[in-house]
Design a protein around this motif. Structure first.
Motif, short mmCIF file in Angstrom:
data_model
loop_
_atom_site.label_atom_id
_atom_site.label_comp_id
_atom_site.label_asym_id
_atom_site.label_seq_id
_atom_site.Cartn_x
_atom_site.Cartn_y
_atom_site.Cartn_z
N ASP A 28 14.29 -25.09 31.25
CA ASP A 28 14.10 -24.65 29.87
C ASP A 28 14.63 -25.68 28.87
N TRP A 97 24.29 -24.67 14.73
CA TRP A 97 23.77 -24.49 16.09
C TRP A 97 23.42 -25.77 16.83
N ASP A 139 24.88 -24.75 25.82
CA ASP A 139 24.81 -23.34 26.19
C ASP A 139 26.10 -22.94 26.90
N ASP A 141 26.70 -21.27 29.52
CA ASP A 141 26.69 -21.37 30.98
C ASP A 141 26.48 -22.79 31.49
N ASN A 142 26.40 -23.77 30.59
CA ASN A 142 26.20 -25.16 31.00
C ASN A 142 27.57 -25.83 31.14
N VAL A 162 24.34 -15.17 20.23
CA VAL A 162 22.92 -15.32 19.90
C VAL A 162 22.70 -14.88 18.46
N GLU A 164 19.23 -14.83 16.58
CA GLU A 164 17.80 -15.12 16.49
C GLU A 164 17.30 -15.24 15.05
N VAL A 169 18.08 -19.14 19.65
CA VAL A 169 17.67 -18.13 20.61
C VAL A 169 18.68 -17.95 21.74
N SER A 170 19.74 -18.73 21.73
CA SER A 170 20.77 -18.55 22.74
C SER A 170 22.14 -18.80 22.12
N ALA A 171 23.15 -18.27 22.77
CA ALA A 171 24.52 -18.51 22.32
C ALA A 171 24.83 -20.00 22.50
N LYS A 172 25.82 -20.48 21.79
CA LYS A 172 26.20 -21.89 21.86
C LYS A 172 27.71 -22.05 21.88
#
Length: 180
Positions: A28, A97, A139, A141-142, A162, A164, A169-172
């Motif tokens: 992604d 972001w 991200d 989880d990265n 998140v 939107e 579109v995702s948490a940071k």
């Protein structure tokens, strides 16, 4: 293994860059920035795309909402191993972001120190642009990216949920990294 070099895309990079884009799509992650589509016309040609990136690097003919930015490929021994985007300034969205720097490494070239070398090269470019502290996000989880940012001196600023409504579109996770 040779030294990593950051450089702009060229006309000759099309096949390798498109292959990298396909590889990273599984994660992604867009290796290439979105190509323009003209009204009722064919997609932008590769030559037009490369020219648009060069214009963006010099702050010319920017699309609405865009800032001057350098899109660079990371090359080792003639192979494109990754890419980076260095935004020369922050707009409202980037200030929260996106940050100054975004980067990615092709799956076959991970765990070799390329991400750290890419980020260090981007930080040097930021310093040349007069940016003293660069905002870098990843991200939540990265963990590999967070470790890379911290290895380069990054200090966690915040974990954002998140949102939107802002286009995120995702948490940071947000880090500030000294450029010198």
């Amino acid at each position: 293994m040779g030294e990593l070099r950051l450089r702009p895309l060229t006309i000759d990079d099309e096949a390798a860059a498109r292959a990298a884009h396909e590889e990273l799509a599984a994660d992604d992650f867009a290796f290439l920035l979105a190509q323009r589509r003209e009204e009722a016309a064919a997609p932008e040609s590769w030559a037009e795309y490369v020219a648009r990136l060069e214009d963006q690097r010099h702050g010319r003919r920017l699309d609405p909402g865009f800032v001057p930015a350098s899109f660079l490929v990371a090359e080792v021994d003639g192979e494109i191993v990754g890419r980076a985007s260095v935004r020369h300034e922050l707009n409202e969205f980037l200030a929260v972001w996106g940050g100054h720097i975004g980067y990615g490494v092709r799956p076959a070239y991970r765990r070799r120190g390329h991400a750290t070398a890419i980020l260090r090269g981007c930080l040097a470019l930021c310093a040349d642009l007069g940016i003293e502290r660069a905002l870098v996000t990843c991200d939540p989880d990265n963990t590999a990216s967070a470790a890379t940012i911290e290895r380069c001196g990054g200090v966690l600023d915040a974990d954002l949920p998140v949102a939107e409504a802002t286009g995120a579109v995702s948490a940071k996770r947000r880090f500030w990294v000294p450029t010198s």
